[in-house]
Design an enzyme around this catalytic site. Sequence first.
Site, short mmCIF file in Angstrom:
data_model
loop_
_atom_site.label_atom_id
_atom_site.label_comp_id
_atom_site.label_asym_id
_atom_site.label_seq_id
_atom_site.Cartn_x
_atom_site.Cartn_y
_atom_site.Cartn_z
N HIS A 1 -29.70 21.02 -22.74
CA HIS A 1 -30.10 22.37 -22.36
C HIS A 1 -29.97 23.25 -23.59
O HIS A 1 -29.17 22.99 -24.50
CB HIS A 1 -29.16 22.86 -21.25
CG HIS A 1 -29.52 24.16 -20.63
ND1 HIS A 1 -29.28 25.38 -21.24
CD2 HIS A 1 -30.07 24.46 -19.42
CE1 HIS A 1 -29.68 26.36 -20.45
NE2 HIS A 1 -30.16 25.84 -19.34
N ASP B 1 -21.15 19.16 -21.85
CA ASP B 1 -21.75 20.15 -20.97
C ASP B 1 -21.81 19.53 -19.58
O ASP B 1 -22.65 18.68 -19.31
CB ASP B 1 -23.14 20.52 -21.48
CG ASP B 1 -23.94 21.40 -20.51
OD1 ASP B 1 -23.45 21.67 -19.41
OD2 ASP B 1 -25.07 21.77 -20.87
N GLN C 1 -24.27 20.30 -14.79
CA GLN C 1 -25.02 19.61 -13.74
C GLN C 1 -24.27 18.42 -13.17
O GLN C 1 -24.79 17.71 -12.31
CB GLN C 1 -26.37 19.13 -14.30
CG GLN C 1 -27.27 20.25 -14.80
CD GLN C 1 -27.77 21.14 -13.69
OE1 GLN C 1 -27.77 20.78 -12.52
NE2 GLN C 1 -28.20 22.34 -14.06
N LYS D 1 -23.32 26.85 -10.29
CA LYS D 1 -23.98 25.56 -10.05
C LYS D 1 -23.26 24.76 -8.96
O LYS D 1 -23.84 23.83 -8.39
CB LYS D 1 -23.98 24.72 -11.32
CG LYS D 1 -24.57 25.40 -12.55
CD LYS D 1 -26.07 25.43 -12.55
CE LYS D 1 -26.57 25.88 -13.91
NZ LYS D 1 -28.03 26.09 -13.93
N CYS E 1 -35.33 25.39 -19.87
CA CYS E 1 -34.44 25.62 -21.03
C CYS E 1 -34.11 24.29 -21.71
O CYS E 1 -32.97 24.04 -22.12
CB CYS E 1 -33.16 26.33 -20.61
SG CYS E 1 -33.43 28.02 -20.05
#
Length: 407
Positions: free
Chosen positions: A124, A201, A204, A227, A365
Amino acid sequence: MSGFDVNQVRKDFPILDQEVRGRPLVYLDSAATAQKPQAVIDALVRFYQHDNANVHRGVHVLSERATEAYEGARETVRRFINARDVKEVVFVRGTTEAINLVAQTYGRKHIGAGDEVLITQMEHHANIVPWRMLCEQTGAVLKVIPVDDRGELVLDAVDALLTERTRILAVTHVSNALGTVAPVKELTRRAHAKGIPVLVDGAQAVTHFPVDVQDLGCDFYAFSGHKMFGPTGIGVLYGRKERLDAMPPYQGGGDMILSVTMEKVTYNRVPYRFEAGTPNLEGAVGLAAAIRYLEALGMENVAAHDRELLAYATQALESVPGLRMVGTAREKSGVLSFMLADIHPHDVGTILDREGICIRTGHHCAQPVMQHFKVPATSRASLALYNTREDVDALVRGLHKVLEVFQ
């Protein structure tokens, strides 16, 4: 089979019980932001009605309650990701701020001209741009682990890219544009073998399956509350304490100090060193409520539901004439990106919206991913624990209507 009744779960999310454009709402955009269960909404209302006050400094009862709730949320996060210590949990605005924090503290201290930052092609922008900015500031070099045509990382390239000049590896756990699950534990093992720290990261990932930062072995792990069914404006940076202890502050202001004179500032201990100013108190309370909601369902059950529904949705979408999946990794989670014939994704999304179906269209993104697959954008349906096979069936019917419009 998953260990919860998805139809019962849906009743916990009041926003899903509505019609849009005269159709029952089908929400398939949770990778952008997830909906909120009533338990989170109630926690926010309860905090505002009974406990709202600033934290850490007050001696009155409301401040004491607010501080207890805020620090209790930190412990809830620690338990959820299995960090060793609450001092390893830093509250931030979201994944983006967490990554910027690491880039501008750890990065500015340890990365200089000629050094290398290693990321992947499926990141991302939040895990690309902060490192590009750092490289521009310091003269460091940004290097990239490529992906193949399935959307999987080319692991054969990793060892050659991890060099004596590599100062950090930053990698997504789950690609928001492809759904690919990266082999984070293996990447961390390879990086640590060469003394290289790892940032993950996890925006998700934490919503779809259990995350254990000690098992992964990473040095930093970042994720966002919105999220994972919590409020916006709150997120977490996990950092191994020895890493955080050695990092300078990110921002200056109240509560990140022990003492201030006109001649000298003594900074607070971690994690408060990185939490300047009044924090997002209600955000932390809402995030803790979201975590408790997930824990009550059981993250293994959530993961099982994700696998089952993803398999069903993949097969269902592949039956649509002219549809091409973008991202077919063997290990995926929660995301289906696709092209439909020669129809622009924005047109696909607009027509689906008329049917009450919410998906995401665009580059997500993740423009380097789009460039790799030679597409300007994709249509993306993203799944969550409240989605059902009926949602998928509605999407398939909607896609057939899109094809009818363009015949």
